[in-house]
Design a protein around this motif. Structure first.
Motif, PDB file in Angstrom:
ATOM      1  N   GLY A  33       0.442  -1.470   0.139  1.00 36.16           N
ATOM      2  CA  GLY A  33      -0.265  -0.099  -0.602  1.00 36.16           C
ATOM      3  C   GLY A  33       0.556   1.026  -0.462  1.00 36.16           C
ATOM      4  N   ILE A  34      -0.235   2.469  -0.255  1.00 32.74           N
ATOM      5  CA  ILE A  34       1.031   3.874  -0.712  1.00 32.74           C
ATOM      6  C   ILE A  34       1.282   3.997   0.706  1.00 32.74           C
ATOM      7  CG2 ILE A  34      -1.156   5.029  -0.051  1.00 32.74           C
ATOM      8  CD1 ILE A  34       1.843   6.112  -2.193  1.00 32.74           C
ATOM      9  N   ASP A  35       0.929   4.247   2.006  1.00 30.31           N
ATOM     10  CA  ASP A  35       1.837   4.580   3.325  1.00 30.31           C
ATOM     11  C   ASP A  35       2.557   3.550   3.675  1.00 30.31           C
ATOM     12  OD1 ASP A  35      -0.909   6.296   3.806  1.00 30.31           O
ATOM     13  OD2 ASP A  35      -2.176   4.386   4.648  1.00 30.31           O
ATOM     14  N   SER A  36       2.630   2.260   3.962  1.00 28.62           N
ATOM     15  CA  SER A  36       4.126   1.723   3.993  1.00 28.62           C
ATOM     16  C   SER A  36       5.179   2.144   3.289  1.00 28.62           C
ATOM     17  CB  SER A  36       4.062  -0.011   4.138  1.00 28.62           C
ATOM     18  OG  SER A  36       3.458  -0.625   3.068  1.00 28.62           O
ATOM     19  N   ALA A  37       4.641   2.363   1.940  1.00 24.54           N
ATOM     20  CA  ALA A  37       6.276   2.791   0.416  1.00 24.54           C
ATOM     21  C   ALA A  37       6.076   3.907   0.692  1.00 24.54           C
ATOM     22  CB  ALA A  37       5.134   2.873  -0.828  1.00 24.54           C
ATOM     23  N   VAL A  38       5.423   4.173   1.342  1.00 23.51           N
ATOM     24  CA  VAL A  38       6.402   5.951   1.547  1.00 23.51           C
ATOM     25  C   VAL A  38       7.133   6.127   2.843  1.00 23.51           C
ATOM     26  CG1 VAL A  38       6.120   9.148   1.503  1.00 23.51           C
ATOM     27  CG2 VAL A  38       4.204   7.499  -0.253  1.00 23.51           C
ATOM     28  N   THR A  39       6.213   5.365   3.555  1.00 22.93           N
ATOM     29  CA  THR A  39       7.390   5.553   4.565  1.00 22.93           C
ATOM     30  C   THR A  39       8.787   4.149   4.952  1.00 22.93           C
ATOM     31  OG1 THR A  39       4.966   5.519   6.689  1.00 22.93           O
ATOM     32  CG2 THR A  39       7.154   4.770   6.900  1.00 22.93           C
ATOM     33  N   SER A  40       8.779   3.336   4.018  1.00 22.73           N
ATOM     34  CA  SER A  40      10.150   2.706   3.463  1.00 22.73           C
ATOM     35  C   SER A  40      10.466   3.314   2.941  1.00 22.73           C
ATOM     36  CB  SER A  40       9.572   1.300   3.355  1.00 22.73           C
ATOM     37  OG  SER A  40       8.691   1.685   1.723  1.00 22.73           O
ATOM     38  N   THR A  41      10.144   4.227   1.764  1.00 23.89           N
ATOM     39  CA  THR A  41      11.385   4.689   1.115  1.00 23.89           C
ATOM     40  C   THR A  41      11.961   5.885   1.758  1.00 23.89           C
ATOM     41  OG1 THR A  41      10.157   4.743  -1.122  1.00 23.89           O
ATOM     42  CG2 THR A  41      11.294   6.250  -0.864  1.00 23.89           C
ATOM     43  N   LEU A  42      10.694   6.359   2.834  1.00 25.61           N
ATOM     44  CA  LEU A  42      11.734   7.415   3.436  1.00 25.61           C
ATOM     45  C   LEU A  42      12.752   7.459   4.613  1.00 25.61           C
ATOM     46  CD1 LEU A  42       8.125  10.010   3.971  1.00 25.61           C
ATOM     47  CD2 LEU A  42      10.280  10.290   3.090  1.00 25.61           C
ATOM     48  N   CYS A  43      12.586   5.830   5.102  1.00 25.18           N
ATOM     49  CA  CYS A  43      12.992   4.869   6.025  1.00 25.18           C
ATOM     50  C   CYS A  43      14.641   5.547   5.093  1.00 25.18           C
ATOM     51  CB  CYS A  43      13.008   4.322   6.425  1.00 25.18           C
ATOM     52  SG  CYS A  43      11.566   4.739   7.755  1.00 25.18           S
ATOM     53  N   ALA A  44      14.323   4.757   4.099  1.00 27.33           N
ATOM     54  CA  ALA A  44      15.690   4.415   3.291  1.00 27.33           C
ATOM     55  C   ALA A  44      16.620   4.525   2.959  1.00 27.33           C
ATOM     56  CB  ALA A  44      15.378   3.613   1.838  1.00 27.33           C
ATOM     57  N   MET A  45      16.369   7.149   2.584  1.00 28.97           N
ATOM     58  CA  MET A  45      16.270   8.043   2.408  1.00 28.97           C
ATOM     59  C   MET A  45      17.244   8.109   3.286  1.00 28.97           C
ATOM     60  SD  MET A  45      13.159   9.701  -0.025  1.00 28.97           S
ATOM     61  CE  MET A  45      14.293  11.279  -0.175  1.00 28.97           C
ATOM     62  N   THR A  46      17.319   8.346   4.727  1.00 33.14           N
ATOM     63  CA  THR A  46      18.076   8.409   5.666  1.00 33.14           C
ATOM     64  C   THR A  46      19.046   7.582   5.512  1.00 33.14           C
ATOM     65  OG1 THR A  46      17.725   6.619   7.444  1.00 33.14           O
ATOM     66  CG2 THR A  46      16.317   8.964   7.299  1.00 33.14           C
ATOM     67  N   GLY A  47      19.889   6.607   4.766  1.00 32.68           N
ATOM     68  CA  GLY A  47      20.873   6.060   4.530  1.00 32.68           C
ATOM     69  C   GLY A  47      21.165   5.050   5.959  1.00 32.68           C
ATOM     70  N   LEU A  48      20.339   5.203   6.680  1.00 33.90           N
ATOM     71  CA  LEU A  48      20.680   3.852   7.924  1.00 33.90           C
ATOM     72  C   LEU A  48      19.666   2.722   7.215  1.00 33.90           C
ATOM     73  CD1 LEU A  48      19.113   6.601  10.667  1.00 33.90           C
ATOM     74  CD2 LEU A  48      22.137   6.137  10.130  1.00 33.90           C
ATOM     75  N   ASP A  49      20.277   1.386   8.042  1.00 35.11           N
ATOM     76  CA  ASP A  49      19.632   0.441   8.143  1.00 35.11           C
ATOM     77  C   ASP A  49      18.201   0.216   7.603  1.00 35.11           C
ATOM     78  OD1 ASP A  49      22.166  -0.734   7.549  1.00 35.11           O
ATOM     79  OD2 ASP A  49      22.309  -1.637   9.808  1.00 35.11           O
ATOM     80  N   LEU A  50      17.712  -0.199   6.731  1.00 33.64           N
ATOM     81  CA  LEU A  50      15.859  -0.798   6.914  1.00 33.64           C
ATOM     82  C   LEU A  50      15.849  -1.668   6.273  1.00 33.64           C
ATOM     83  CD1 LEU A  50      13.186   0.361   6.689  1.00 33.64           C
ATOM     84  CD2 LEU A  50      13.349   0.585   3.592  1.00 33.64           C
TER      85      LEU A  50
END
Length: 262
Positions: A33-50
């Motif tokens: 879904g869109i919410d988990s997709a956006v959340t996971s992408t934002l977390c990935a953009m931190t450069g930290l482990d996702l």
């Protein structure tokens, strides 16, 4: 909304929070879904482990396909992304088989749906615990603070809520900016808690655009006498869900003992 600035702000907020907490990054349940997709992408953009976690429970094939497409896209774009699949179908089935046998009713189906969400919460905290990660929630503002469309101690059980101050339309705007797959952008929102395809609109009785409108009506105090029949219906749906789900949005009631009793 200044989508690029909001996106950068959330990414920095996530990175700063994890750094201060002394953890490696985040774990996100990816549903397709869109919410988990956006959340996971934002977390990935931190450069930290996702760590992206798939947690199917008799999952509809469309959800599985979209989740896997999104995870593969993230792994191709970001070197800090990994994934794991925890199939909870047998866990759920064993749990269900060990409960008293009762006739299927809407209340039973709702309870079983909430049970799925709580099994997923437990799974996310397992993966977060063993990997030194925080659980990032995927609820948006309409769900978390408008109609309370989530499971208490299920998808509501998280460490941080990066998109909970965003309306659904704003989540989509960020999704477009950060290149969430088109299949997810176009899919009808669904919580994925039931075996058959059942959209959020089917369950609530109103679309997210309508719910956003109702939430804004309440916030701005517009004159309800000027509303159309459908607008009045949507407002009543919103108010009904909001009223019933206050127990999710408010702090847990504590029975405070009077000082003279001690």
């Amino acid at each position: 909304m200044k989508t690029d600035k909001v996106t950068d702000y959330i990414v920095k907020w996530l990175k700063d929070y994890a750094t201060k907490a002394g953890v490696k990054g985040y774990v996100v349940g990816v549903s397709g879904g869109i919410d988990s997709a956006v959340t996971s992408t934002l977390c990935a953009m931190t450069g930290l482990d996702l760590l992206c976690v798939e947690m199917p429970i008799h999952q509809h094939e469309d959800h599985v396909t979209r989740a896997q497409e999104h995870i593969e896209q993230l792994k191709n774009r970001f070197s800090n992304v990994s994934d794991v699949r925890s199939d909870l179908t047998p866990v759920f089935d064993i749990f269900k088989s060990n409960m008293p046998s009762i006739d299927s009713t809407p209340q039973v189906e709702l309870t079983l749906g909430n049970t799925r969400a709580r099994l997923r919460m437990t799974t996310l905290y397992y993966h977060g615990g063993v990997n030194g990660l925080l659980v990032a929630g995927t609820g948006n503002k309409v769900e978390d603070f408008g109609v309370g469309f989530y499971t208490k101690y299920g998808d509501g059980g998280v460490d941080v809520s990066p998109i909970a101050d965003l309306m659904k339309s704003e989540v989509y705007a960020i999704g477009k900016l950060v290149n969430v797959p088109e299949s997810i952008m176009k899919a009808a929102p669904s919580d994925g808690l039931y075996g058959a395809e059942k959209t959020d609109e089917d369950q609530i009785g109103a679309s997210y655009d309508e719910l956003e409108w109702a939430m804004n009506q309440i916030d701005k105090g517009h004159n309800v006498e000027d509303l159309s029949d459908r607008e009045q219906e949507v407002l009543n749906i919103y108010l009904s869900f909001n009223r019933r789900n206050q127990h999710k949005m408010n702090p847990i009631p504590v029975c405070e003992i009077p000082s003279n009793f001690r």
